[in-house]
Design a protein around this motif. Structure first.
Motif, PDB file in Angstrom:
ATOM      1  N   GLN A   1      91.613 -13.792  26.244  1.00 55.85           N
ATOM      2  CA  GLN A   1      90.842 -14.902  25.705  1.00 55.85           C
ATOM      3  C   GLN A   1      90.166 -15.690  26.821  1.00 55.85           C
ATOM      4  OE1 GLN A   1      93.041 -17.448  23.085  1.00 55.85           O
ATOM      5  NE2 GLN A   1      91.410 -18.983  22.935  1.00 55.85           N
ATOM      6  N   ALA A   2      90.927 -15.958  27.899  1.00 59.41           N
ATOM      7  CA  ALA A   2      90.364 -16.728  29.009  1.00 59.41           C
ATOM      8  C   ALA A   2      89.233 -15.973  29.693  1.00 59.41           C
ATOM      9  CB  ALA A   2      91.460 -17.069  30.020  1.00 59.41           C
ATOM     10  N   ALA A   3      89.396 -14.669  29.826  1.00 57.54           N
ATOM     11  CA  ALA A   3      88.373 -13.863  30.494  1.00 57.54           C
ATOM     12  C   ALA A   3      87.077 -13.809  29.697  1.00 57.54           C
ATOM     13  CB  ALA A   3      88.903 -12.455  30.734  1.00 57.54           C
ATOM     14  N   MET A   4      87.167 -13.932  28.378  1.00 56.33           N
ATOM     15  CA  MET A   4      85.990 -13.832  27.523  1.00 56.33           C
ATOM     16  C   MET A   4      85.286 -15.169  27.310  1.00 56.33           C
ATOM     17  SD  MET A   4      85.666 -10.676  26.941  1.00 56.33           S
ATOM     18  CE  MET A   4      84.400 -10.734  25.671  1.00 56.33           C
ATOM     19  N   THR A   5      85.912 -16.249  27.779  1.00 58.74           N
ATOM     20  CA  THR A   5      85.307 -17.575  27.592  1.00 58.74           C
ATOM     21  C   THR A   5      84.018 -17.679  28.399  1.00 58.74           C
ATOM     22  OG1 THR A   5      87.457 -18.590  27.211  1.00 58.74           O
ATOM     23  CG2 THR A   5      85.660 -20.057  27.859  1.00 58.74           C
ATOM     24  N   SER A   6      82.953 -18.138  27.760  1.00 58.25           N
ATOM     25  CA  SER A   6      81.650 -18.192  28.437  1.00 58.25           C
ATOM     26  C   SER A   6      81.123 -19.618  28.593  1.00 58.25           C
ATOM     27  CB  SER A   6      80.633 -17.341  27.665  1.00 58.25           C
ATOM     28  OG  SER A   6      80.514 -17.805  26.321  1.00 58.25           O
ATOM     29  N   GLU A   7      82.014 -20.609  28.488  1.00 55.92           N
ATOM     30  CA  GLU A   7      81.566 -21.993  28.630  1.00 55.92           C
ATOM     31  C   GLU A   7      81.053 -22.245  30.047  1.00 55.92           C
ATOM     32  OE1 GLU A   7      84.511 -24.822  27.360  1.00 55.92           O
ATOM     33  OE2 GLU A   7      85.312 -23.415  25.887  1.00 55.92           O
ATOM     34  N   ALA A   8      80.043 -23.083  30.147  1.00 49.19           N
ATOM     35  CA  ALA A   8      79.470 -23.410  31.459  1.00 49.19           C
ATOM     36  C   ALA A   8      80.503 -24.117  32.331  1.00 49.19           C
ATOM     37  CB  ALA A   8      78.244 -24.302  31.280  1.00 49.19           C
ATOM     38  N   GLY A   9      80.487 -23.791  33.614  1.00 50.50           N
ATOM     39  CA  GLY A   9      81.347 -24.482  34.574  1.00 50.50           C
ATOM     40  C   GLY A   9      82.755 -23.942  34.694  1.00 50.50           C
ATOM     41  N   LYS A  10      83.091 -22.892  33.962  1.00 50.96           N
ATOM     42  CA  LYS A  10      84.462 -22.387  33.987  1.00 50.96           C
ATOM     43  C   LYS A  10      84.823 -21.708  35.303  1.00 50.96           C
ATOM     44  CE  LYS A  10      86.269 -23.661  30.101  1.00 50.96           C
ATOM     45  NZ  LYS A  10      87.439 -24.566  30.081  1.00 50.96           N
ATOM     46  N   HIS A  11      83.837 -21.427  36.122  1.00 54.86           N
ATOM     47  CA  HIS A  11      84.117 -20.795  37.412  1.00 54.86           C
ATOM     48  C   HIS A  11      83.693 -21.699  38.579  1.00 54.86           C
ATOM     49  CE1 HIS A  11      85.185 -17.057  35.408  1.00 54.86           C
ATOM     50  NE2 HIS A  11      84.092 -17.208  34.676  1.00 54.86           N
ATOM     51  N   GLY A  12      83.520 -22.977  38.288  1.00 51.99           N
ATOM     52  CA  GLY A  12      83.106 -23.916  39.329  1.00 51.99           C
ATOM     53  C   GLY A  12      84.274 -24.711  39.885  1.00 51.99           C
ATOM     54  N   TYR A  13      83.938 -25.690  40.723  1.00 57.61           N
ATOM     55  CA  TYR A  13      84.966 -26.569  41.274  1.00 57.61           C
ATOM     56  C   TYR A  13      85.616 -27.375  40.162  1.00 57.61           C
ATOM     57  CZ  TYR A  13      83.191 -25.652  45.988  1.00 57.61           C
ATOM     58  OH  TYR A  13      82.831 -25.050  47.161  1.00 57.61           O
ATOM     59  N   MET A  14      86.817 -27.816  40.447  1.00 60.73           N
ATOM     60  CA  MET A  14      87.589 -28.605  39.488  1.00 60.73           C
ATOM     61  C   MET A  14      88.255 -29.743  40.251  1.00 60.73           C
ATOM     62  SD  MET A  14      90.972 -26.171  39.102  1.00 60.73           S
ATOM     63  CE  MET A  14      90.057 -24.639  39.202  1.00 60.73           C
ATOM     64  N   PRO A  15      88.921 -30.671  39.568  1.00 61.85           N
ATOM     65  CA  PRO A  15      89.706 -31.679  40.286  1.00 61.85           C
ATOM     66  C   PRO A  15      90.751 -31.000  41.168  1.00 61.85           C
ATOM     67  CG  PRO A  15      89.470 -32.295  37.985  1.00 61.85           C
ATOM     68  CD  PRO A  15      88.929 -30.894  38.115  1.00 61.85           C
ATOM     69  N   ASN A  16      91.044 -31.579  42.327  1.00 60.84           N
ATOM     70  CA  ASN A  16      91.990 -30.954  43.255  1.00 60.84           C
ATOM     71  C   ASN A  16      93.379 -30.796  42.663  1.00 60.84           C
ATOM     72  OD1 ASN A  16      90.166 -30.622  45.383  1.00 60.84           O
ATOM     73  ND2 ASN A  16      90.475 -32.715  46.089  1.00 60.84           N
ATOM     74  N   THR A  17      93.707 -31.579  41.671  1.00 56.10           N
ATOM     75  CA  THR A  17      95.025 -31.476  41.042  1.00 56.10           C
ATOM     76  C   THR A  17      95.094 -30.354  40.012  1.00 56.10           C
ATOM     77  OG1 THR A  17      94.340 -33.160  39.444  1.00 56.10           O
ATOM     78  CG2 THR A  17      95.593 -33.904  41.361  1.00 56.10           C
ATOM     79  N   GLY A  18      93.931 -29.807  39.625  1.00 58.51           N
ATOM     80  CA  GLY A  18      93.896 -28.782  38.590  1.00 58.51           C
ATOM     81  C   GLY A  18      93.178 -29.288  37.354  1.00 58.51           C
ATOM     82  N   TYR A  19      92.969 -28.403  36.387  1.00 54.01           N
ATOM     83  CA  TYR A  19      92.316 -28.811  35.143  1.00 54.01           C
ATOM     84  C   TYR A  19      93.173 -29.844  34.411  1.00 54.01           C
ATOM     85  CZ  TYR A  19      89.098 -24.833  35.519  1.00 54.01           C
ATOM     86  OH  TYR A  19      88.134 -23.940  35.938  1.00 54.01           O
ATOM     87  N   PRO A  20      92.583 -30.935  33.948  1.00 49.23           N
ATOM     88  CA  PRO A  20      93.368 -31.981  33.266  1.00 49.23           C
ATOM     89  C   PRO A  20      94.157 -31.466  32.063  1.00 49.23           C
ATOM     90  CG  PRO A  20      91.204 -32.821  33.853  1.00 49.23           C
ATOM     91  CD  PRO A  20      91.179 -31.356  34.151  1.00 49.23           C
ATOM     92  N   ASP A  21      93.567 -30.558  31.276  1.00 44.32           N
ATOM     93  CA  ASP A  21      94.298 -30.070  30.092  1.00 44.32           C
ATOM     94  C   ASP A  21      95.490 -29.207  30.485  1.00 44.32           C
ATOM     95  OD1 ASP A  21      92.491 -28.091  31.004  1.00 44.32           O
ATOM     96  OD2 ASP A  21      92.519 -27.083  29.065  1.00 44.32           O
ATOM     97  N   VAL A  22      95.386 -28.525  31.631  1.00 47.66           N
ATOM     98  CA  VAL A  22      96.508 -27.712  32.108  1.00 47.66           C
ATOM     99  C   VAL A  22      97.637 -28.613  32.598  1.00 47.66           C
ATOM    100  CG1 VAL A  22      97.224 -25.896  33.697  1.00 47.66           C
ATOM    101  CG2 VAL A  22      94.922 -25.862  32.729  1.00 47.66           C
ATOM    102  N   CYS A  23      97.283 -29.628  33.388  1.00 43.98           N
ATOM    103  CA  CYS A  23      98.297 -30.582  33.852  1.00 43.98           C
ATOM    104  C   CYS A  23      98.993 -31.253  32.669  1.00 43.98           C
ATOM    105  CB  CYS A  23      97.660 -31.633  34.754  1.00 43.98           C
ATOM    106  SG  CYS A  23      97.022 -30.978  36.322  1.00 43.98           S
ATOM    107  N   LYS A  24      98.216 -31.552  31.625  1.00 41.82           N
ATOM    108  CA  LYS A  24      98.785 -32.179  30.435  1.00 41.82           C
ATOM    109  C   LYS A  24      99.766 -31.235  29.742  1.00 41.82           C
ATOM    110  CE  LYS A  24      97.451 -34.456  26.101  1.00 41.82           C
ATOM    111  NZ  LYS A  24      96.299 -34.861  25.242  1.00 41.82           N
ATOM    112  N   ALA A  25      99.415 -29.955  29.646  1.00 38.85           N
ATOM    113  CA  ALA A  25     100.294 -28.976  29.008  1.00 38.85           C
ATOM    114  C   ALA A  25     101.583 -28.796  29.806  1.00 38.85           C
ATOM    115  CB  ALA A  25      99.571 -27.640  28.858  1.00 38.85           C
ATOM    116  N   VAL A  26     101.470 -28.725  31.128  1.00 39.91           N
ATOM    117  CA  VAL A  26     102.662 -28.602  31.972  1.00 39.91           C
ATOM    118  C   VAL A  26     103.547 -29.834  31.830  1.00 39.91           C
ATOM    119  CG1 VAL A  26     103.497 -28.432  34.349  1.00 39.91           C
ATOM    120  CG2 VAL A  26     101.534 -27.056  33.613  1.00 39.91           C
TER     121      VAL A  26
END
Length: 393
Positions: A58-83
């Motif tokens: 699913q992640a590999a097929m995602t085509s949203e803009a910016g998914k391969h760009g820089y992110m916050p140094n702490t990681g994606y906010p939704d990932v930090c929230k899930a953890v």
């Protein structure tokens, strides 16, 4: 000399694990893979769970803009929230996304933490037997690793920890479930350790941090549980990864989390966010962050590791080996029948059985067997284990 002196010194006393891995490659080329029984490396052999494979597609097929760009140094906010949501249940302490930083595995997390905490000459105390890389991680950031013994059952020896703490101590680093022993430190011993660090911190007018390295937390057997470190000491920090729990060691995805009750939490997180960037890790792999965000509960089939552990323990006990049956991780740490563990490991090697001397982990007189291997490897190695033991009876 071309290379740095301290790197040259490290190479000269290279890790036993790496040495055995390299020897395994040589023996496999000579005798064939199926005739060499390699228990040297803690490289998970189980396939990742189906949840991981589905999330990866699913992640590999995602085509949203910016998914391969820089992110916050702490990681994606939704990932930090899930953890953070998962840690809230696991640690029984409310954790928010602000207290989580995604890292390049547990090794990346530990280096980020130590970079943020250590001044040159600061001391890190760790119990042994323990993970061989800790000394290198401490040295990376000007720290000095001090090892302390454990009890005969590999439990924490709090008197030894207390005696080792000085005005230069900054960190106590533990690993539970432990590599190489599989020991899980009890809640009582961790709470006592927390009180000890609080008292010693007051004595030396210095905040002492407890780092818990937890990549094996989900690999536990026989109904054992790993206690919450956040519930035992407020100045605590977790380093963990998904490498062992879902068998993706090569993907280098992990996290660190700071206890929400830590007095200097904002300073710690600011320093660690900076360290995550300036150490060059920048950032935890984007694709793997998008994969793990939805599979925090997932793990490999722990019953498979239970079966492998029992196959190994039953077979070795029948051969006359002495050991403590591990409640966690995927390592067994038996005694050698002679004081020279290196000599004994070399005798096993003559039977094409590759293990690692306990002295490499600060535990002479023992040897480590990584049982994250095919069942047939365990079964077919048993005659060789028996022949070597009979030589020393």
């Amino acid at each position: 000399m071309t290379i740095a002196k301290h790197i040259s010194e490290i190479l000269s006393r290279s890790s036993w694990i790496r040495k055995m891995f390299e020897e395994g490659a040589r023996l496999k080329a000579k005798h064939g893979d199926e005739n060499v029984f390699d228990f040297s490396l803690g490289n998970p052999n189980l396939e990742p769970p189906d949840e991981f494979k589905a999330a990866l597609r699913q992640a590999a097929m995602t085509s949203e803009a910016g998914k391969h760009g820089y992110m916050p140094n702490t990681g994606y906010p939704d990932v930090c929230k899930a953890v953070a949501a998962y840690l809230t249940k696991e640690q029984q302490v409310p954790v928010t996304a602000n207290e989580v930083i995604m890292t390049c595995g547990a090794a990346g997390a530990l280096n980020v933490i130590l970079k943020a905490l250590l001044d040159p000459g600061d001391e890190i105390i760790t119990p042994v037997p323990g993970f061989v890389e800790y000394g290198f991680y401490a040295g990376n950031h000007g720290g000095v690793l001090k090892t302390v013994p454990t009890k005969p059952d590999f439990g924490l020896d709090l008197d030894a920890v207390s005696a080792a703490i000085t005005s230069r101590t900054k960190v106590v680093l533990i690993n539970s479930p432990n590599n190489p022993t599989g020991r899980i430190y009890s809640q009582q011993s961790l709470k006592e350790l927390g009180r000890l660090l609080q008292d010693k911190g007051m004595e030396f007018d210095r905040t002492l941090y407890l780092i818990s390295d937890e990549p094996y937390r989900k690999i536990v057997f026989d109904g054992f549980e790993v206690p919450s470190i956040f519930d035992c000491y407020q100045e605590s920090i977790i380093a963990s990864s998904y490498s062992k729990s879902i068998s993706i060691a090569g993907e280098r995805i992990g996290f660190l989390a700071v206890n929400p009750q830590a007095v200097f939490k904002a300073d710690l997180l600011g320093a660690m966010t900076l360290a995550n960037r300036i150490l060059g890790f920048v950032n935890a792999p984007a694709l793997m962050q998008r994969v793990v965000v939805s599979i925090q509960e997932a793990s490999v089939d722990i019953s498979a590791y239970t079966r492998k552990r029992d196959l190994l323990c039953d077979g070795l006990a029948d051969c006359g080996y002495e050991f403590i049956k591990p409640p966690g991780a995927f390592y067994l740490f038996p005694k050698t029948p002679v004081p020279d563990d290196v000599q004994f490991v070399q005798a096993l090697q003559e039977e094409l059985i590759l293990t690692v001397p306990g002295s490499g982990f600060g535990g002479p007189g023992y040897f480590r067997i990584a049982f994250c291997v095919d069942d047939d490897t365990i079964i077919n190695a048993m005659p060789g284990f028996r022949r070597v033991m009979e030589k020393y009876k």
